[in-house]
Design a protein around this motif. Sequence first.
Motif, short mmCIF file in Angstrom:
data_model
loop_
_atom_site.label_atom_id
_atom_site.label_comp_id
_atom_site.label_asym_id
_atom_site.label_seq_id
_atom_site.Cartn_x
_atom_site.Cartn_y
_atom_site.Cartn_z
N GLN A 54 0.83 -1.21 0.00
CA GLN A 54 0.00 0.00 0.00
C GLN A 54 0.87 1.26 0.00
N VAL A 55 1.90 1.27 0.83
CA VAL A 55 2.79 2.42 0.88
C VAL A 55 3.44 2.63 -0.48
N SER A 56 3.89 1.54 -1.08
CA SER A 56 4.54 1.61 -2.39
C SER A 56 3.61 2.25 -3.42
N GLU A 57 2.37 1.82 -3.45
CA GLU A 57 1.40 2.35 -4.41
C GLU A 57 1.13 3.83 -4.16
N ARG A 58 1.08 4.23 -2.90
CA ARG A 58 0.73 5.62 -2.56
C ARG A 58 1.87 6.60 -2.81
N VAL A 59 3.11 6.15 -2.64
CA VAL A 59 4.22 7.10 -2.77
C VAL A 59 4.94 6.98 -4.11
N GLY A 60 4.63 5.95 -4.89
CA GLY A 60 5.23 5.82 -6.21
C GLY A 60 6.65 5.27 -6.20
N LEU A 61 7.02 4.59 -5.13
CA LEU A 61 8.32 3.90 -5.07
C LEU A 61 8.08 2.41 -5.22
N THR A 62 9.11 1.69 -5.65
CA THR A 62 8.96 0.24 -5.79
C THR A 62 8.74 -0.39 -4.42
N ARG A 63 8.13 -1.54 -4.43
CA ARG A 63 7.92 -2.29 -3.18
C ARG A 63 9.28 -2.58 -2.54
#
Length: 121
Positions: A54-63
């Motif tokens: 979820q964090v990855s999707e929200r901030v636009g960084l890879t998992r």
Amino acid sequence: MGFSRMEREAVELAAGFYLLLQKYLPPTTTLGELRVLTEVALGMYRAEPVCVTQVSERVGLTRWAVGRIIQRYIEAGMIREEKDPADSRRNLLVWTDDAFRANRDWSQDLLQLWQERGMGS
């Protein structure tokens, strides 16, 4: 070329904010890390802890990048992972007591800075 009062105040506020962050975070902290930490904080304050995906999707960084950032804060004792009671395949990111204390201190300092700049009213 002249600067408006508003532009100058914005730069001064940003400078104060960055100095404040140095008090609580390593000077090597990146904007990406701040965004990751903010998403974890939002999850905690909304009583809806988030997972790395979820964090990855929200901030636009890879998992992978988010996972590395989170791992550093797990090792520092600020974040821990807990199994999601609704889906045991997911690990939720939650704060430790140390993280709550640090955020409380940081928040008070930030609000004081905000008020000193005449922004709190």
